[in-house]
Motif scaffolding. Structure first.
Motif, PDB file in Angstrom:
ATOM      1  N   MET A 115      45.795  34.204  33.017  1.00 11.94           N
ATOM      2  CA  MET A 115      45.170  35.343  32.762  1.00 11.94           C
ATOM      3  C   MET A 115      44.626  36.380  33.737  1.00 11.94           C
ATOM      4  O   MET A 115      43.903  36.419  35.014  1.00 11.94           O
ATOM      5  CB  MET A 115      43.331  34.565  31.690  1.00 11.94           C
ATOM      6  CG  MET A 115      43.839  34.241  30.708  1.00 11.94           C
ATOM      7  SD  MET A 115      42.732  33.013  29.690  1.00 11.94           S
ATOM      8  CE  MET A 115      41.976  34.851  28.919  1.00 11.94           C
ATOM      9  N   ASP A 116      45.575  37.206  34.016  1.00 11.34           N
ATOM     10  CA  ASP A 116      44.987  38.430  34.928  1.00 11.34           C
ATOM     11  C   ASP A 116      44.025  39.367  35.016  1.00 11.34           C
ATOM     12  O   ASP A 116      43.668  40.549  34.063  1.00 11.34           O
ATOM     13  CB  ASP A 116      46.225  39.220  35.340  1.00 11.34           C
ATOM     14  CG  ASP A 116      46.410  39.946  37.012  1.00 11.34           C
ATOM     15  OD1 ASP A 116      44.967  39.792  37.503  1.00 11.34           O
ATOM     16  OD2 ASP A 116      47.023  39.799  37.457  1.00 11.34           O
ATOM     17  N   GLU A 117      42.589  39.372  35.287  1.00  8.42           N
ATOM     18  CA  GLU A 117      41.276  39.896  35.538  1.00  8.42           C
ATOM     19  C   GLU A 117      41.502  40.337  33.644  1.00  8.42           C
ATOM     20  O   GLU A 117      41.295  41.615  33.044  1.00  8.42           O
ATOM     21  CB  GLU A 117      41.903  41.112  36.131  1.00  8.42           C
ATOM     22  CG  GLU A 117      41.772  40.924  37.245  1.00  8.42           C
ATOM     23  CD  GLU A 117      41.019  41.807  38.139  1.00  8.42           C
ATOM     24  OE1 GLU A 117      39.784  42.441  38.057  1.00  8.42           O
ATOM     25  OE2 GLU A 117      41.342  41.910  39.478  1.00  8.42           O
ATOM     26  N   PRO A 118      41.102  39.554  32.611  1.00  8.92           N
ATOM     27  CA  PRO A 118      41.675  40.121  31.425  1.00  8.92           C
ATOM     28  C   PRO A 118      40.487  40.653  30.707  1.00  8.92           C
ATOM     29  O   PRO A 118      40.304  41.563  30.139  1.00  8.92           O
ATOM     30  CB  PRO A 118      41.362  38.080  30.771  1.00  8.92           C
ATOM     31  CG  PRO A 118      41.137  37.464  31.195  1.00  8.92           C
ATOM     32  CD  PRO A 118      40.965  38.091  32.760  1.00  8.92           C
ATOM     33  N   LYS A 125      46.405  38.225  43.745  1.00  9.74           N
ATOM     34  CA  LYS A 125      45.956  36.908  42.761  1.00  9.74           C
ATOM     35  C   LYS A 125      47.460  37.379  41.862  1.00  9.74           C
ATOM     36  O   LYS A 125      47.535  36.395  41.903  1.00  9.74           O
ATOM     37  CB  LYS A 125      44.314  37.474  42.503  1.00  9.74           C
ATOM     38  CG  LYS A 125      43.745  37.432  43.696  1.00  9.74           C
ATOM     39  CD  LYS A 125      42.251  37.233  42.699  1.00  9.74           C
ATOM     40  CE  LYS A 125      42.377  39.511  42.425  1.00  9.74           C
ATOM     41  NZ  LYS A 125      41.938  39.728  43.842  1.00  9.74           N
ATOM     42  N   SER A 126      47.161  38.487  41.361  1.00  9.23           N
ATOM     43  CA  SER A 126      48.091  38.906  40.581  1.00  9.23           C
ATOM     44  C   SER A 126      49.625  38.327  41.114  1.00  9.23           C
ATOM     45  O   SER A 126      50.793  38.218  40.241  1.00  9.23           O
ATOM     46  CB  SER A 126      47.860  40.490  40.351  1.00  9.23           C
ATOM     47  OG  SER A 126      46.948  40.592  39.717  1.00  9.23           O
ATOM     48  N   THR A 127      50.245  38.413  42.406  1.00 14.57           N
ATOM     49  CA  THR A 127      51.528  38.225  42.853  1.00 14.57           C
ATOM     50  C   THR A 127      51.197  36.702  42.151  1.00 14.57           C
ATOM     51  O   THR A 127      52.798  36.095  41.990  1.00 14.57           O
ATOM     52  CB  THR A 127      51.399  38.500  44.164  1.00 14.57           C
ATOM     53  OG1 THR A 127      51.425  40.297  44.445  1.00 14.57           O
ATOM     54  CG2 THR A 127      53.015  37.895  45.054  1.00 14.57           C
TER      55      THR A 127
END
Ligand SMILES: Nc1ncnc2c1ncn2[C@@H]1O[C@H](COP(=O)(O)OP(=O)(O)O)[C@@H](O)[C@H]1O
Ligand SMILES: [Mg+2]
Length: 363
Positions: A159-162, A40-42
């Motif tokens: 938004m990454d696990e905000p 996901k983050s990648t």
């Protein structure tokens, strides 16, 4: 519009993301979800070019993201991460103003924008603009992070696990606030989470990843009702029928309901008439029209007030803006098979029955 075309990211032998293709339309909230380490983050970082894909293309509004200088590209992209790195030595206003300052906005415009954003995220500008990050709760800091990402009004928000570091209750609050803001701003959003309930609440579309590959891309409703394979099924869980209920609003499923007034001198005969019509109970409202209780019509003849059960709107009723999942837990918690729907003032606006909810869980 964001399009990923066959995007792959390799780290030596590790394939972090493999041949990933999906697109996100303007104004849509796309949630990327999957177990930890699924890429996901990648994926997010390749979109704003913190890292470069090994192969494949990413197009933003039809243009290859790779063709633009990363700094220029990032001006059009707001980025929010977990435990947002607010600068500790800068005030809230200064933190929000970082990008507008880089863009050389004049001071008056920046001041106006900071106050506008604070108001948007529900924090009073007067009391918050001068605070420092150490004065903020986790939830407040996260909201400031969102405001900072929105500062230069980018059309795209990553938004990454905000809300990942916020406690469950605070997280619910942040989600509904995010939805409220999104309804107004209509940004194109890619939102990463590993929390399925969060995804179901906020997503227009969900992209589910497993070990770097796309497993299913669908609306939340369809992901829950038609999981494509065993992985999806186990990911969404055995209670997927219940989860699906949080996508439905009470407002869209309530039925009209009548109530009798508690100080109507004709209460007994009106209750009798309802019973004749086959009703098993009747809602009772007070003089101001607020929900007061209900009458069990099986017993209610003679002195109706004797078979009156008192019910406070806020404890028994649900709001039109609540989800069917909320309504179901109200029914289970109160042991009632029909729940009254009330407005903000406690006035009866309809009712919802367990049978109605059951019909919707037949998937
Ligand atoms: N810089 C890196 N070097 C080597 N492997 C990495 C690197 N970054 C991520 N990975 C690996 O790529 C996979 C996906 O990571 P990531 O995108 O962070 O997952 P997620 O955000 O879904 O938890 C994981 O197996 C992770 O170990
Ligand atoms: Mg991650």
């Amino acid at each position: 519009m964001i399009e990923l075309e066959g995007v792959t990211k390799r780290y030596g032998d590790v394939v972090a993301v493999e041949d990933l293709s999906f697109s996100v339309a303007d104004g849509e909230v796309c949630v990327l979800i999957g177990p930890s380490g699924c890429g996901k983050s990648t994926t997010i970082k390749m979109i704003n070019r913190v890292i470069e894909p090994s192969s494949g293309r990413i197009l933003i509004d039809g243009k290859p993201a790779g063709g633009e200088r990363p700094e220029v590209l990032r001006r059009r992209i707001g980025y929010v991460i977990q435990s947002i790195g607010l600068f500790p030595h800068m005030s809230v206003a200064e933190n929000i103003a970082v990008v507008p300052k880089l863009l050389r906005w004049d001071a008056a415009r920046i001041r106006f924008r900071v106050d506008e954003l604070l108001a948007l995220i529900g924090l009073n500008p007067e009391s918050y603009r001068g605070k420092y990050p150490r004065d903020l709760s986790g939830g407040e800091a996260q909201r400031i992070g969102v405001a900072r990402a929105l500062a230069a009004d980018p059309p795209l928000l990553l938004m990454d696990e905000p809300f990942g570091a916020v406690d469950p209750l605070g997280r619910l609050g942040l989600q509904s606030e995010f939805l409220k803001i999104q309804r107004r701003l209509r940004k194109t959003v890619i939102f990463v989470t590993h929390d399925l309930d969060e995804a179901i609440r906020i997503a227009d579309r969900i992209v589910l990843l497993d070990r770097g590959r796309l497993v299913q891309e669908d609306t939340p409703e369809r992901l829950l009702s038609e999981p494509r394979n065993g992985f999806v099924k186990s990911f969404v869980g055995t209670d997927r029928a219940l989860k699906r209920l949080s996508r439905f609003l009470v407002a869209d499923h309530l039925r009209p309901a009548r109530s009798l007034s508690v100080d109507d001198p004709e209460l007994a005969s009106r209750a009798g008439a309802l019973k004749e019509e086959g009703a098993r109970f009747a809602w009772i409202s007070d003089r101001a029209g607020r929900l007061f209780g209900w009458l069990d019509l099986a017993e209610a003849l003679g002195d109706p007030t004797r078979s009156l059960t008192r019910a406070a709107p806020s404890e028994t009723g649900v709001l039109p803006t609540d989800s069917l999942r909320d309504a179901l837990s109200r029914m289970l918690g109160q042991g009632i098979t029909v729940v009254p729907v009330v407005d903000d003032d406690g006035r009866l606006v309809g009712e919802l029955s367990l049978a109605d909810v059951e019909r919707l869980t037949e998937v």
